[in-house]
Design a protein around this motif. Structure first.
Motif, mmCIF file in Angstrom:
data_model
loop_
_atom_site.group_PDB
_atom_site.id
_atom_site.type_symbol
_atom_site.label_atom_id
_atom_site.label_comp_id
_atom_site.label_asym_id
_atom_site.label_seq_id
_atom_site.Cartn_x
_atom_site.Cartn_y
_atom_site.Cartn_z
ATOM 1 N N LEU A 232 -20.262 -42.094 -34.590
ATOM 2 C CA LEU A 232 -19.483 -43.273 -34.216
ATOM 3 C C LEU A 232 -19.706 -44.433 -35.173
ATOM 4 C CD1 LEU A 232 -19.893 -43.202 -30.334
ATOM 5 C CD2 LEU A 232 -17.982 -42.360 -31.715
ATOM 6 N N ASP A 233 -20.899 -44.531 -35.752
ATOM 7 C CA ASP A 233 -21.165 -45.620 -36.696
ATOM 8 C C ASP A 233 -20.266 -45.518 -37.934
ATOM 9 O OD1 ASP A 233 -23.102 -46.699 -35.059
ATOM 10 O OD2 ASP A 233 -24.758 -45.673 -36.054
ATOM 11 N N LYS A 234 -19.952 -44.301 -38.340
ATOM 12 C CA LYS A 234 -19.071 -44.086 -39.493
ATOM 13 C C LYS A 234 -17.594 -43.969 -39.108
ATOM 14 C CE LYS A 234 -22.245 -41.787 -42.721
ATOM 15 N NZ LYS A 234 -22.430 -40.574 -43.551
ATOM 16 N N GLY A 235 -17.318 -43.963 -37.811
ATOM 17 C CA GLY A 235 -15.930 -43.799 -37.365
ATOM 18 C C GLY A 235 -15.461 -42.360 -37.377
ATOM 19 N N ILE A 236 -16.384 -41.410 -37.369
ATOM 20 C CA ILE A 236 -16.030 -39.982 -37.373
ATOM 21 C C ILE A 236 -16.090 -39.470 -35.934
ATOM 22 C CG2 ILE A 236 -16.646 -37.683 -38.199
ATOM 23 C CD1 ILE A 236 -18.184 -39.099 -40.490
ATOM 24 N N THR A 237 -14.996 -38.904 -35.467
ATOM 25 C CA THR A 237 -14.998 -38.292 -34.141
ATOM 26 C C THR A 237 -14.441 -36.879 -34.228
ATOM 27 O OG1 THR A 237 -12.805 -39.191 -33.593
ATOM 28 C CG2 THR A 237 -14.739 -40.485 -32.935
ATOM 29 N N LEU A 238 -15.032 -35.999 -33.438
ATOM 30 C CA LEU A 238 -14.592 -34.612 -33.324
ATOM 31 C C LEU A 238 -14.288 -34.319 -31.873
ATOM 32 C CD1 LEU A 238 -14.624 -32.752 -35.924
ATOM 33 C CD2 LEU A 238 -16.302 -34.600 -36.038
ATOM 34 N N ASN A 239 -13.134 -33.713 -31.624
ATOM 35 C CA ASN A 239 -12.770 -33.348 -30.258
ATOM 36 C C ASN A 239 -12.129 -31.969 -30.251
ATOM 37 O OD1 ASN A 239 -12.268 -33.935 -27.374
ATOM 38 N ND2 ASN A 239 -10.131 -33.778 -27.991
ATOM 39 N N VAL A 240 -12.761 -31.040 -29.533
ATOM 40 C CA VAL A 240 -12.126 -29.749 -29.271
ATOM 41 C C VAL A 240 -11.329 -29.943 -27.987
ATOM 42 C CG1 VAL A 240 -12.446 -27.297 -28.859
ATOM 43 C CG2 VAL A 240 -13.995 -28.507 -30.403
ATOM 44 N N GLY A 241 -10.036 -30.114 -28.132
ATOM 45 C CA GLY A 241 -9.205 -30.503 -26.991
ATOM 46 C C GLY A 241 -8.551 -29.355 -26.256
ATOM 47 N N LEU A 242 -8.480 -28.184 -26.885
ATOM 48 C CA LEU A 242 -7.873 -27.014 -26.250
ATOM 49 C C LEU A 242 -8.751 -25.804 -26.520
ATOM 50 C CD1 LEU A 242 -4.109 -27.447 -27.229
ATOM 51 C CD2 LEU A 242 -5.068 -27.698 -24.928
ATOM 52 N N VAL A 243 -8.971 -24.991 -25.501
ATOM 53 C CA VAL A 243 -9.666 -23.713 -25.662
ATOM 54 C C VAL A 243 -8.979 -22.667 -24.798
ATOM 55 C CG1 VAL A 243 -11.931 -24.722 -26.201
ATOM 56 C CG2 VAL A 243 -11.333 -24.243 -23.823
ATOM 57 N N SER A 244 -9.073 -21.421 -25.206
ATOM 58 C CA SER A 244 -8.574 -20.314 -24.395
ATOM 59 C C SER A 244 -9.304 -19.054 -24.823
ATOM 60 C CB SER A 244 -7.061 -20.133 -24.580
ATOM 61 O OG SER A 244 -6.750 -19.786 -25.918
ATOM 62 N N GLY A 245 -9.178 -18.000 -24.024
ATOM 63 C CA GLY A 245 -9.803 -16.750 -24.418
ATOM 64 C C GLY A 245 -10.100 -15.848 -23.244
ATOM 65 N N GLY A 246 -10.595 -14.684 -23.593
ATOM 66 C CA GLY A 246 -11.003 -13.730 -22.579
ATOM 67 C C GLY A 246 -9.922 -12.740 -22.206
ATOM 68 N N GLN A 247 -10.368 -11.678 -21.579
ATOM 69 C CA GLN A 247 -9.469 -10.596 -21.157
ATOM 70 C C GLN A 247 -9.428 -10.483 -19.636
ATOM 71 O OE1 GLN A 247 -9.681 -6.810 -23.354
ATOM 72 N NE2 GLN A 247 -10.016 -5.777 -21.387
ATOM 73 N N SER A 248 -10.591 -10.468 -19.016
ATOM 74 C CA SER A 248 -10.691 -10.441 -17.560
ATOM 75 C C SER A 248 -12.074 -10.930 -17.177
ATOM 76 C CB SER A 248 -10.460 -9.033 -17.005
ATOM 77 O OG SER A 248 -11.541 -8.169 -17.340
ATOM 78 N N VAL A 249 -12.249 -11.282 -15.907
ATOM 79 C CA VAL A 249 -13.521 -11.842 -15.476
ATOM 80 C C VAL A 249 -14.664 -10.831 -15.595
ATOM 81 C CG1 VAL A 249 -13.247 -11.236 -13.023
ATOM 82 C CG2 VAL A 249 -14.600 -13.251 -13.673
#
Length: 387
Positions: A232-249
């Motif tokens: 945050l001090d450098k103004g760098i932000t990372l956001n993983v906003g979407l995820v998906s995956g898997g076949q079955s529980v």
């Protein structure tokens, strides 16, 4: 004694608020999501009719996938003469039928609807400013308009057009919405959009657990590592906003994916952070998994140069002279096409459009009473465009 060109332009714009609102209503009530080529081009048709009715030369630059780029000009541009470039994008982030579900409406001093602030009202403002110069003359240089179609997805088709037009301009005014407090943007972060995929191995989660390699498990480790790159001090932000995956529980996940949003200020931090993400993708915490990273889109930062500072100060004085007292420049973490224009060295300012807020949400609004004074400020700034 006849009025000056300046007074005639400002007075005419003062009389056009109703017409401006009508045009904003017409285009807000058309769905124009970035991937909806038909809708985005339908909005262009409405703008083309306005330009034709005001005898302004306009033409399209066709695109097979995204909406066509719409160009217009007032005044002929000589071989060694550079224009003032007014920019805006007509695509929105909203899905089909959004305009039907919540069409344009006015509540008090605010207008609502999909894209009303970001940024259909800004384009309408540009069109009326161009019409004023066409009607009364007085521009110290040619005026060019560029209305693009895919800014909300990082301008995959429009970036080269923006850079080309900006190289041929003496000044760029990007009519993104004015800040909620009334200011403009003199700086913006850059952004990179990425997608990563993780490949694992499926196995029955009860009977054969140790034979599997969970892509979702690896994704969890990578998301944590990516988010840890935020500074945050450098103004760098990372956001993983979407995820998906898997076949079955009851199966160890053979596949997972995620999408990353990187924001930065210093271009050197962009390269360093991407290198760190590549290293995260190249190693595995869950044995038996591999990963792949793809860059999906990128918008460059808006960095204030000495020329851009001069341009802003001229705009600031113009705004003051039409009653916008106290307007100043702000830095924003949001990205915009103004970054591409600034990257080629052309003085650029952003968010000179009508004031609005809550963009990308159902509560998006535009302050109606800012339409005319922001148009007047832009016209006056053009009349005083630094040579």
């Amino acid at each position: 004694m006849s009025q000056s060109i300046e007074a005639r332009i400002l007075n005419w714009l003062e009389s056009q608020q109703g017409a401006m609102i009508d045009l904003v209503r017409d285009v807000v009530n058309i769905d124009s999501g970035s991937y909806d080529k038909r809708g985005v081009d339908d909005v262009a048709e409405v703008f083309e009719r306005f330009l034709s009715n005001h005898d302004i030369e306009a033409w399209r630059e066709a695109n097979d996938v995204y909406g066509d780029a719409l160009h217009a000009r007032v005044g002929q541009q000589g071989a060694n003469e550079k224009a003032a470039l007014l920019m805006g994008h007509r695509d929105t982030v909203f899905p089909k039928e959004e305009a039907r579900r919540r069409p344009f409406r006015i509540d008090g001093d605010r207008a609502y609807g999909p894209g009303v602030s970001d940024m259909k009202s800004g384009i309408v403002m540009n069109l009326f400013v161009a019409a004023a110069f066409k009607k009364f003359g007085g521009a110290p240089c040619p005026i060019r308009l560029l209305i693009t179609s895919d800014e909300e997805i990082a301008s995959p088709s429009s970036r080269p057009l923006i850079e080309r037009e900006a190289r041929n301009a003496r000044a760029v005014y990007n009519s993104e919405p004015g800040r909620p407090g009334g200011n403009v943007n003199t700086g913006r972060k850059g952004c990179v959009f990425m997608r990563f995929e993780i490949f694992g191995k499926a196995a029955h989660s009860g009977g054969n657990f140790t034979s599997g390699a969970s892509a979702i498990g690896e994704l969890a480790h990578k998301v944590t590592a990516i988010h840890a790159l935020t500074d945050l001090d450098k103004g760098i932000t990372l956001n993983v906003g979407l995820v998906s995956g898997g076949q079955s529980v009851n199966t160890t996940a053979p596949y997972a994916d995620g999408q990353i949003d990187l924001r930065y200020i210093d271009p050197a931090d962009r390269d360093d952070t991407l290198a760190a993400i590549e290293r995260i993708m190249g190693s595995a915490t869950v044995p038996g998994t591999t990963a792949r990273l793809d860059l999906k889109g990128e918008i460059l930062p808006l960095v204030q140069t000495p020329g851009s500072k001069v341009l802003f100060e001229a705009y600031q004085q113009a705004a003051f002279d039409v009653g916008l007292v106290g307007l100043t420049g702000e830095f924003s973490g949001g990205c915009a096409d103004s970054g591409f224009a600034a990257s080629v060295g052309t003085p650029t300012i952003c968010a000179v459009g009508p004031v609005g807020g809550n963009n990308h949400t159902p509560d998006e609004y535009m302050e109606i009473n800012t339409l005319v004074p922001r148009a007047q400020a832009l016209a006056l700034a053009i009349l005083r465009t630094p040579q």
